[in-house]
Scaffold this motif. Structure first.
Motif, mmCIF file in Angstrom:
data_model
loop_
_atom_site.group_PDB
_atom_site.id
_atom_site.type_symbol
_atom_site.label_atom_id
_atom_site.label_comp_id
_atom_site.label_asym_id
_atom_site.label_seq_id
_atom_site.Cartn_x
_atom_site.Cartn_y
_atom_site.Cartn_z
ATOM 1 N N THR A 155 0.869 -1.170 0.000
ATOM 2 C CA THR A 155 0.000 0.000 0.000
ATOM 3 C C THR A 155 0.903 1.217 0.000
ATOM 4 O O THR A 155 1.823 1.314 0.811
ATOM 5 N N ILE A 156 0.654 2.124 -0.919
ATOM 6 C CA ILE A 156 1.480 3.320 -1.038
ATOM 7 C C ILE A 156 0.584 4.544 -0.911
ATOM 8 O O ILE A 156 -0.410 4.674 -1.629
ATOM 9 N N LEU A 157 0.924 5.435 0.028
ATOM 10 C CA LEU A 157 0.241 6.723 0.147
ATOM 11 C C LEU A 157 1.064 7.756 -0.604
ATOM 12 O O LEU A 157 2.293 7.739 -0.532
ATOM 13 N N ALA A 158 0.381 8.651 -1.282
ATOM 14 C CA ALA A 158 1.075 9.743 -1.958
ATOM 15 C C ALA A 158 0.262 11.016 -1.803
ATOM 16 O O ALA A 158 -0.970 10.980 -1.833
ATOM 17 N N VAL A 159 0.958 12.109 -1.621
ATOM 18 C CA VAL A 159 0.316 13.414 -1.556
ATOM 19 C C VAL A 159 0.840 14.227 -2.725
ATOM 20 O O VAL A 159 2.053 14.312 -2.947
ATOM 21 N N THR A 160 -0.085 14.770 -3.488
ATOM 22 C CA THR A 160 0.292 15.677 -4.575
ATOM 23 C C THR A 160 -0.162 17.076 -4.195
ATOM 24 O O THR A 160 -0.770 17.282 -3.148
ATOM 25 N N ASP A 161 0.107 18.035 -5.070
ATOM 26 C CA ASP A 161 -0.356 19.390 -4.796
ATOM 27 C C ASP A 161 -1.873 19.498 -4.907
ATOM 28 O O ASP A 161 -2.457 20.506 -4.532
ATOM 29 N N SER A 199 0.481 -1.790 -5.168
ATOM 30 C CA SER A 199 1.508 -2.295 -6.076
ATOM 31 C C SER A 199 1.006 -3.564 -6.745
ATOM 32 O O SER A 199 -0.044 -4.102 -6.395
ATOM 33 N N GLY A 200 1.784 -4.042 -7.682
ATOM 34 C CA GLY A 200 1.541 -5.378 -8.204
ATOM 35 C C GLY A 200 1.971 -6.379 -7.148
ATOM 36 O O GLY A 200 2.488 -5.992 -6.090
ATOM 37 N N ASP A 223 10.567 -7.246 -8.665
ATOM 38 C CA ASP A 223 10.372 -5.876 -8.179
ATOM 39 C C ASP A 223 9.935 -4.947 -9.312
ATOM 40 O O ASP A 223 9.078 -4.080 -9.126
ATOM 41 N N ALA A 224 10.523 -5.128 -10.490
ATOM 42 C CA ALA A 224 10.157 -4.299 -11.640
ATOM 43 C C ALA A 224 8.698 -4.530 -12.033
ATOM 44 O O ALA A 224 7.972 -3.582 -12.361
ATOM 45 N N ARG A 225 8.228 -5.788 -11.968
ATOM 46 C CA ARG A 225 6.811 -6.094 -12.271
ATOM 47 C C ARG A 225 5.883 -5.469 -11.243
ATOM 48 O O ARG A 225 4.853 -4.910 -11.578
ATOM 49 N N ASP A 272 3.113 -2.591 -12.186
ATOM 50 C CA ASP A 272 1.684 -2.860 -11.988
ATOM 51 C C ASP A 272 1.051 -1.987 -10.918
ATOM 52 O O ASP A 272 -0.123 -2.162 -10.586
ATOM 53 N N THR A 273 1.813 -1.061 -10.348
ATOM 54 C CA THR A 273 1.258 -0.159 -9.331
ATOM 55 C C THR A 273 0.180 0.714 -9.951
ATOM 56 O O THR A 273 0.337 1.230 -11.058
ATOM 57 N N ARG A 274 -0.939 0.851 -9.233
ATOM 58 C CA ARG A 274 -2.077 1.618 -9.748
ATOM 59 C C ARG A 274 -2.733 2.390 -8.603
ATOM 60 O O ARG A 274 -2.606 2.031 -7.439
ATOM 61 N N VAL A 275 -3.444 3.447 -8.956
ATOM 62 C CA VAL A 275 -4.210 4.237 -7.979
ATOM 63 C C VAL A 275 -5.520 3.502 -7.720
ATOM 64 O O VAL A 275 -6.249 3.177 -8.651
ATOM 65 N N VAL A 276 -5.817 3.226 -6.434
ATOM 66 C CA VAL A 276 -7.067 2.527 -6.094
ATOM 67 C C VAL A 276 -8.059 3.452 -5.391
ATOM 68 O O VAL A 276 -9.243 3.117 -5.275
#
Length: 200
Positions: free
Chosen positions: A108-114, A122-123, A134-136, A140-144
């Motif tokens: 699970t990845i959290l990201a904050v943009t402007d 991730s995949g 790791d490259a796969r 395959d990382t996507r916004v959920v």
């Protein structure tokens, strides 16, 4: 599993002109979570199980009663979020809950943009991974799940029980959800998320 850097991939997933300010690999904290969104609540079995359900939950993790699960979670981990069905915290945690049976692990990845708060998946990741694995996972990382920055009321990192690195994100609808990293990992990425969201 190698430490994968997601910042470059997230820069590809955001809208043109949107700038990524902070990224953290994390997981939703263990404990009692907000209610499911309305359509998912109806799909959950309604059996409560009572005291016998709680005892069975403690004796065997394979036996599951919703009321028993919540009591055991509260006793062992505390509260990890609150929110009415359909609230921001409710829909966020539902977007990252694995669909049973979960046969793969994902980050699970959290990201904050402007402009937004993003929650990404991730995949599939492996405990013992190669560079190709790791490259796969990265590709395959996507916004959920995402929400405009204006829907976030506050974010801060603080102590919870024995964990000094628990990020709590509060939304303007009154709901909130907590995120953690393993004790051995640094809390700096969570503090960067909190700072980017709160402006402190």
């Amino acid at each position: 599993m190698a430490d994968i850097s997601y910042r470059e991939r997230l820069a590809q997933l955001v809208e043109p002109g949107e700038q990524v300010l902070a990224v953290a690999k994390t997981e939703i904290a263990q404990g009692v979570l907000p209610s499911d969104p309305p359509q998912q609540e109806q799909a959950v079995a309604t059996g409560t199980g009572g005291v016998s359900g709680v005892l069975l939950n403690l004796l065997s993790p394979l036996v599951s009663f919703p009321a028993g699960d919540r009591i055991v979670d509260r006793l062992t981990h505390g509260v990890a979020g609150r929110g009415a069905p359909g609230s921001a915290a409710s829909t966020l945690q539902h977007a990252r809950r694995p669909v049973p049976p979960a046969t793969t692990l994902t980050d699970t990845i959290l990201a904050v943009t402007d402009q937004r708060l993003l929650v990404c998946a991730s995949g599939p990741v492996k405990l013992w991974s190669s560079q190709a694995d790791d490259a796969r996972a990265l590709a395959d990382t996507r916004v959920v799940w995402s929400t405009p920055r204006a829907t976030v009321a506050d974010a801060r990192v603080g102590w919870h029980r024995l964990n000094p690195k628990r990020l709590r994100i509060e939304f303007v609808d009154g709901s909130w959800l907590a995120f953690t990293v393993p004790i051995a990992e640094p809390g700096t990425p969570l503090r960067e998320i909190a700072s980017a969201l709160s402006g402190r």
